[in-house]
Design a protein around this motif. Structure first.
Motif, PDB file in Angstrom:
ATOM      1  N   SER A 180       1.658   2.551  15.048  1.00 54.60           N
ATOM      2  CA  SER A 180       2.322   3.417  14.082  1.00 54.60           C
ATOM      3  C   SER A 180       3.832   3.328  14.261  1.00 54.60           C
ATOM      4  O   SER A 180       4.342   2.964  15.328  1.00 54.60           O
ATOM      5  CB  SER A 180       1.857   4.865  14.247  1.00 54.60           C
ATOM      6  OG  SER A 180       2.145   5.344  15.551  1.00 54.60           O
ATOM      7  N   ASN A 181       4.524   3.665  13.192  1.00 53.43           N
ATOM      8  CA  ASN A 181       5.980   3.714  13.233  1.00 53.43           C
ATOM      9  C   ASN A 181       6.396   4.925  14.065  1.00 53.43           C
ATOM     10  O   ASN A 181       6.027   6.061  13.755  1.00 53.43           O
ATOM     11  CB  ASN A 181       6.527   3.811  11.809  1.00 53.43           C
ATOM     12  CG  ASN A 181       8.044   3.643  11.752  1.00 53.43           C
ATOM     13  OD1 ASN A 181       8.741   3.845  12.732  1.00 53.43           O
ATOM     14  ND2 ASN A 181       8.531   3.276  10.583  1.00 53.43           N
ATOM     15  N   HIS A 182       7.156   4.690  15.084  1.00 52.72           N
ATOM     16  CA  HIS A 182       7.574   5.750  15.999  1.00 52.72           C
ATOM     17  C   HIS A 182       8.665   6.635  15.403  1.00 52.72           C
ATOM     18  O   HIS A 182       8.884   7.751  15.873  1.00 52.72           O
ATOM     19  CB  HIS A 182       8.064   5.117  17.311  1.00 52.72           C
ATOM     20  CG  HIS A 182       8.393   6.097  18.387  1.00 52.72           C
ATOM     21  ND1 HIS A 182       7.443   6.896  18.986  1.00 52.72           N
ATOM     22  CD2 HIS A 182       9.580   6.412  18.989  1.00 52.72           C
ATOM     23  CE1 HIS A 182       8.013   7.634  19.907  1.00 52.72           C
ATOM     24  NE2 HIS A 182       9.301   7.378  19.927  1.00 52.72           N
ATOM     25  N   PRO A 203      11.963   2.594   8.594  1.00 50.30           N
ATOM     26  CA  PRO A 203      10.791   1.710   8.646  1.00 50.30           C
ATOM     27  C   PRO A 203      10.826   0.842   9.897  1.00 50.30           C
ATOM     28  O   PRO A 203      11.876   0.670  10.533  1.00 50.30           O
ATOM     29  CB  PRO A 203      10.941   0.860   7.383  1.00 50.30           C
ATOM     30  CG  PRO A 203      12.413   0.865   7.097  1.00 50.30           C
ATOM     31  CD  PRO A 203      12.915   2.208   7.540  1.00 50.30           C
ATOM     32  N   VAL A 204       9.680   0.289  10.261  1.00 52.75           N
ATOM     33  CA  VAL A 204       9.593  -0.697  11.331  1.00 52.75           C
ATOM     34  C   VAL A 204       9.168  -2.019  10.708  1.00 52.75           C
ATOM     35  O   VAL A 204       8.296  -2.053   9.836  1.00 52.75           O
ATOM     36  CB  VAL A 204       8.636  -0.249  12.461  1.00 52.75           C
ATOM     37  CG1 VAL A 204       7.222  -0.021  11.957  1.00 52.75           C
ATOM     38  CG2 VAL A 204       8.636  -1.269  13.594  1.00 52.75           C
ATOM     39  N   HIS A 228       0.819  -1.211   0.000  1.00 50.15           N
ATOM     40  CA  HIS A 228       0.000   0.000   0.000  1.00 50.15           C
ATOM     41  C   HIS A 228       0.857   1.267   0.000  1.00 50.15           C
ATOM     42  O   HIS A 228       0.340   2.350   0.276  1.00 50.15           O
ATOM     43  CB  HIS A 228      -0.920   0.001   1.223  1.00 50.15           C
ATOM     44  CG  HIS A 228      -1.815  -1.197   1.309  1.00 50.15           C
ATOM     45  ND1 HIS A 228      -2.926  -1.358   0.502  1.00 50.15           N
ATOM     46  CD2 HIS A 228      -1.754  -2.305   2.096  1.00 50.15           C
ATOM     47  CE1 HIS A 228      -3.527  -2.498   0.799  1.00 50.15           C
ATOM     48  NE2 HIS A 228      -2.828  -3.099   1.756  1.00 50.15           N
ATOM     49  N   GLY A 229       2.145   1.107  -0.278  1.00 53.13           N
ATOM     50  CA  GLY A 229       3.044   2.254  -0.225  1.00 53.13           C
ATOM     51  C   GLY A 229       3.599   2.444   1.173  1.00 53.13           C
ATOM     52  O   GLY A 229       4.777   2.169   1.430  1.00 53.13           O
ATOM     53  N   TRP A 230       2.755   2.881   2.074  1.00 56.47           N
ATOM     54  CA  TRP A 230       3.188   3.059   3.459  1.00 56.47           C
ATOM     55  C   TRP A 230       3.329   1.729   4.191  1.00 56.47           C
ATOM     56  O   TRP A 230       4.035   1.626   5.201  1.00 56.47           O
ATOM     57  CB  TRP A 230       2.206   3.941   4.228  1.00 56.47           C
ATOM     58  CG  TRP A 230       0.839   3.344   4.390  1.00 56.47           C
ATOM     59  CD1 TRP A 230      -0.201   3.445   3.518  1.00 56.47           C
ATOM     60  CD2 TRP A 230       0.370   2.547   5.488  1.00 56.47           C
ATOM     61  NE1 TRP A 230      -1.294   2.753   3.995  1.00 56.47           N
ATOM     62  CE2 TRP A 230      -0.986   2.198   5.200  1.00 56.47           C
ATOM     63  CE3 TRP A 230       0.948   2.095   6.672  1.00 56.47           C
ATOM     64  CZ2 TRP A 230      -1.750   1.425   6.060  1.00 56.47           C
ATOM     65  CZ3 TRP A 230       0.187   1.328   7.533  1.00 56.47           C
ATOM     66  CH2 TRP A 230      -1.152   1.000   7.228  1.00 56.47           C
ATOM     67  N   LEU A 231       2.655   0.679   3.681  1.00 57.03           N
ATOM     68  CA  LEU A 231       2.658  -0.652   4.296  1.00 57.03           C
ATOM     69  C   LEU A 231       2.962  -1.701   3.238  1.00 57.03           C
ATOM     70  O   LEU A 231       2.268  -1.773   2.217  1.00 57.03           O
ATOM     71  CB  LEU A 231       1.303  -0.946   4.934  1.00 57.03           C
ATOM     72  CG  LEU A 231       1.049  -2.391   5.393  1.00 57.03           C
ATOM     73  CD1 LEU A 231       1.970  -2.748   6.562  1.00 57.03           C
ATOM     74  CD2 LEU A 231      -0.419  -2.597   5.774  1.00 57.03           C
ATOM     75  N   VAL A 242       6.388  -1.044   7.881  1.00 56.35           N
ATOM     76  CA  VAL A 242       5.609   0.182   7.930  1.00 56.35           C
ATOM     77  C   VAL A 242       6.564   1.358   7.762  1.00 56.35           C
ATOM     78  O   VAL A 242       7.575   1.471   8.470  1.00 56.35           O
ATOM     79  CB  VAL A 242       4.840   0.308   9.263  1.00 56.35           C
ATOM     80  CG1 VAL A 242       4.018   1.595   9.291  1.00 56.35           C
ATOM     81  CG2 VAL A 242       3.937  -0.906   9.474  1.00 56.35           C
ATOM     82  N   ALA A 243       6.238   2.245   6.837  1.00 55.78           N
ATOM     83  CA  ALA A 243       7.099   3.386   6.541  1.00 55.78           C
ATOM     84  C   ALA A 243       7.149   4.360   7.721  1.00 55.78           C
ATOM     85  O   ALA A 243       6.272   4.369   8.596  1.00 55.78           O
ATOM     86  CB  ALA A 243       6.593   4.098   5.287  1.00 55.78           C
ATOM     87  N   ALA A 244       8.178   5.192   7.725  1.00 51.52           N
ATOM     88  CA  ALA A 244       8.381   6.173   8.794  1.00 51.52           C
ATOM     89  C   ALA A 244       7.145   7.046   8.979  1.00 51.52           C
ATOM     90  O   ALA A 244       6.551   7.524   8.023  1.00 51.52           O
ATOM     91  CB  ALA A 244       9.596   7.037   8.480  1.00 51.52           C
TER      92      ALA A 244
END
Length: 232
Positions: free
Chosen positions: A104-106, A111-112, A15-18, A48-50
């Motif tokens: 969420s990515n902290h 990325p996490v 999904h881009g961010w995921l 998961v993106a920043a």
């Protein structure tokens, strides 16, 4: 009997961010032959993106275990819990009668990488609950570390299901063994690196469904991190 589930055969959604890989049927990915294994229902490997993440959303009647491999994951829920998870942390959330949470990515830069695991509870409509513990790499290096169990023994988090979940980190040539009772079943998930399981090579993202085996022998090839789900 050992049945291999190859990483490239998993469901995949970007999904881009995921960027997410689904070991079992999940969301838009459906495979009737992979709906779960015993009471293990979901293993999603997520990147998961920043500064991105899953907004507030509900769950019920599920035991949810989160295992962070790299980075930092921020958790908030309707029970009032707030925490940042890092590698070595294990979180258990009992959804029970219903909870909402966000993840969420902290980090605003990196990325996490995590595994999110869902396990069917042995009882519906449980009181929602939350638990998080940290396990040192030295506790898992070359040994099986119990990280989740029905009775919370040996410092593991407690799950409402007949489950023993072990984590191990194996360098090249390091070996661990798990004796399996005759009526038990084991799911082996390679989180990173590669291993040889009873003579069969498994790479990152690969898994194995195990039944009617007395002993599991795991030998590290590349630096590996592995989860083993011992289930009724």
């Amino acid at each position: 009997m050992i049945t291999i589930r190859k990483a490239n055969d998993r469901g995949h959604a970007n999904h881009g961010w995921l960027d997410s890989y689904h070991t079992f049927s999940f969301a838009d990915y459906y495979d009737p032959t992979f709906m779960g294994f015993r009471d293990l229902r979901v293993i999603n490997e997520d990147w998961v993106a920043a500064k991105q993440g899953f907004g507030k959303h509900p769950h019920r009647d599920m035991e949810i275990i989160t295992y962070v491999l790299d980075g930092a994951l921020e958790h908030r829920d309707s029970m009032g819990n707030s925490a940042v998870m890092r590698p070595g942390d294990v979180q258990r959330m009992t959804a029970g009668t219903g909870v909402t949470h966000s993840e969420s990515n902290h980090s605003d830069r990196d990325p996490v990488h995590l595994l999110q695991i869902w396990i069917l509870p042995d009882t519906k409509n449980l009181e929602p609950g939350y638990e998080q513990k940290a396990y040192l790499e030295s506790e898992k290096r070359g040994k099986l570390r119990l990280i989740a169990s029905y009775d919370g023994r040996d410092g593991s988090v407690t799950v409402h299901q007949d489950l023993n979940l072990y984590a191990t980190i194996l360098g090249n040539g390091e070996q661990v063994n798990l004796a399996v009772n005759g009526d038990r079943h084991v799911w082996v998930q390679v989180a990173r690196g590669s291993i040889v399981l009873n003579g069969q090579r498994l790479n990152q993202g690969d898994a194995a469904a195990v039944s009617q085996e007395d002993v599991l022998d795991l030998t590290g090839e590349e630096d590996a991190e592995v989860l083993l789900f011992d289930l009724a």
